[in-house]
Each structure stands twice: as structure tokens, then as C-alpha cells.
Write a protein that holds these residues in place. Structure first.
Motif, mmCIF file in Angstrom:
data_model
loop_
_atom_site.group_PDB
_atom_site.id
_atom_site.type_symbol
_atom_site.label_atom_id
_atom_site.label_comp_id
_atom_site.label_asym_id
_atom_site.label_seq_id
_atom_site.Cartn_x
_atom_site.Cartn_y
_atom_site.Cartn_z
ATOM 1 N N GLY A 198 5.142 16.001 -0.087
ATOM 2 C CA GLY A 198 5.490 16.020 -1.502
ATOM 3 C C GLY A 198 5.999 14.682 -1.972
ATOM 4 N N PRO A 199 5.828 14.410 -3.244
ATOM 5 C CA PRO A 199 6.240 13.111 -3.773
ATOM 6 C C PRO A 199 7.750 12.916 -3.736
ATOM 7 C CG PRO A 199 5.376 14.512 -5.525
ATOM 8 C CD PRO A 199 5.225 15.265 -4.258
ATOM 9 N N TRP A 200 8.131 11.650 -3.605
ATOM 10 C CA TRP A 200 9.548 11.284 -3.674
ATOM 11 C C TRP A 200 10.013 11.295 -5.114
ATOM 12 C CZ3 TRP A 200 10.422 6.258 -0.347
ATOM 13 C CH2 TRP A 200 10.433 6.589 1.010
ATOM 14 N N PRO A 201 11.303 11.549 -5.326
ATOM 15 C CA PRO A 201 11.869 11.392 -6.662
ATOM 16 C C PRO A 201 11.815 9.906 -7.069
ATOM 17 C CG PRO A 201 13.488 12.341 -5.139
ATOM 18 C CD PRO A 201 12.279 12.008 -4.359
ATOM 19 N N ALA A 235 0.838 -1.205 0.000
ATOM 20 C CA ALA A 235 0.000 0.000 0.000
ATOM 21 C C ALA A 235 0.872 1.254 0.000
ATOM 22 C CB ALA A 235 -0.941 0.003 1.195
ATOM 23 N N ILE A 236 1.946 1.236 0.760
ATOM 24 C CA ILE A 236 2.875 2.371 0.785
ATOM 25 C C ILE A 236 3.476 2.572 -0.599
ATOM 26 C CG2 ILE A 236 5.092 3.198 1.687
ATOM 27 C CD1 ILE A 236 4.335 1.743 4.339
ATOM 28 N N LEU A 237 3.919 1.486 -1.212
ATOM 29 C CA LEU A 237 4.516 1.585 -2.546
ATOM 30 C C LEU A 237 3.522 2.144 -3.555
ATOM 31 C CD1 LEU A 237 6.893 1.179 -4.412
ATOM 32 C CD2 LEU A 237 6.224 -1.228 -4.636
ATOM 33 N N ALA A 238 2.284 1.707 -3.490
ATOM 34 C CA ALA A 238 1.260 2.233 -4.404
ATOM 35 C C ALA A 238 1.092 3.733 -4.225
ATOM 36 C CB ALA A 238 -0.064 1.507 -4.184
ATOM 37 N N ARG A 239 1.081 4.189 -2.978
ATOM 38 C CA ARG A 239 0.930 5.622 -2.719
ATOM 39 C C ARG A 239 2.173 6.403 -3.120
ATOM 40 N NH1 ARG A 239 -1.908 7.375 2.465
ATOM 41 N NH2 ARG A 239 -1.623 9.319 1.336
ATOM 42 N N LEU A 240 3.359 5.823 -2.920
ATOM 43 C CA LEU A 240 4.585 6.477 -3.369
ATOM 44 C C LEU A 240 4.574 6.638 -4.883
ATOM 45 C CD1 LEU A 240 7.254 4.669 -1.171
ATOM 46 C CD2 LEU A 240 6.555 7.073 -0.986
ATOM 47 N N ALA A 297 1.973 6.784 -6.793
ATOM 48 C CA ALA A 297 0.917 7.724 -7.177
ATOM 49 C C ALA A 297 1.277 9.162 -6.815
ATOM 50 C CB ALA A 297 -0.400 7.338 -6.500
ATOM 51 N N GLY A 298 2.316 9.329 -5.982
ATOM 52 C CA GLY A 298 2.729 10.665 -5.562
ATOM 53 C C GLY A 298 1.891 11.244 -4.444
ATOM 54 N N THR A 299 1.094 10.408 -3.769
ATOM 55 C CA THR A 299 0.243 10.886 -2.678
ATOM 56 C C THR A 299 0.860 10.666 -1.307
ATOM 57 O OG1 THR A 299 -0.967 8.784 -2.570
ATOM 58 C CG2 THR A 299 -1.852 10.509 -4.022
ATOM 59 N N MET A 300 2.047 10.134 -1.281
ATOM 60 C CA MET A 300 2.772 9.912 -0.032
ATOM 61 C C MET A 300 4.231 10.177 -0.337
ATOM 62 S SD MET A 300 2.667 6.465 2.231
ATOM 63 C CE MET A 300 3.399 6.402 3.840
ATOM 64 N N PRO A 301 4.946 10.811 0.541
ATOM 65 C CA PRO A 301 4.574 11.377 1.823
ATOM 66 C C PRO A 301 3.772 12.670 1.675
ATOM 67 C CG PRO A 301 6.888 11.831 1.393
ATOM 68 C CD PRO A 301 6.374 10.983 0.252
ATOM 69 N N CYS A 302 3.265 13.136 2.789
ATOM 70 C CA CYS A 302 2.362 14.292 2.771
ATOM 71 C C CYS A 302 3.068 15.596 2.378
ATOM 72 C CB CYS A 302 1.670 14.444 4.111
ATOM 73 S SG CYS A 302 2.794 14.743 5.490
#
Length: 50
Positions: free
Chosen positions: A30-33, A16-21, A23-28
Motif C-alpha cells: 500500500g502507498p505511503w502517506p 526510481a524509488i521516489l518516483a514509485r512512492l 505514484a503510490g505503486t511502492m511499497p507493495c
């Protein structure tokens, strides 16, 4: 809710974390490179070693 500082907590929610990463919705804050998302994905693929 789970503790992002906990290996067990992150491991239990890794997909679930990977999916959000991705999608750019995590972390709060701003998205990770892409290279950091890729590193997390490799960690998951490798069995989430400590």
C-alpha cells in the motif's frame, strides 16, 4: 534487484524509488502517506546521509 535494507542499494535507486512512492505503486502493501514520501524526498535531496 537490490536490497532495500542496504543504504548503498537504496541510494543507487533512490530516484526510481521516489518516483514509485509518489505514484503510490511502492511499497507493495500500500502507498505511503504523503509525509513519509516527503521525508524520503528530503533524504534524497540532502544527499542520502547515513
Amino acid at each position: 534487484m537490490f536490497d532495500l535494507w542496504s543504504h548503498a542499494g537504496v541510494g543507487a535507486h533512490a530516484e526510481a524509488i521516489l518516483a514509485r512512492l509518489r505514484a503510490g505503486t511502492m511499497p507493495c502493501d500500500g502507498p505511503w502517506p504523503a509525509d513519509r514520501v516527503d521525508a524520503f524526498a528530503r533524504w534524497v535531496d540532502e544527499g542520502m546521509p547515513e
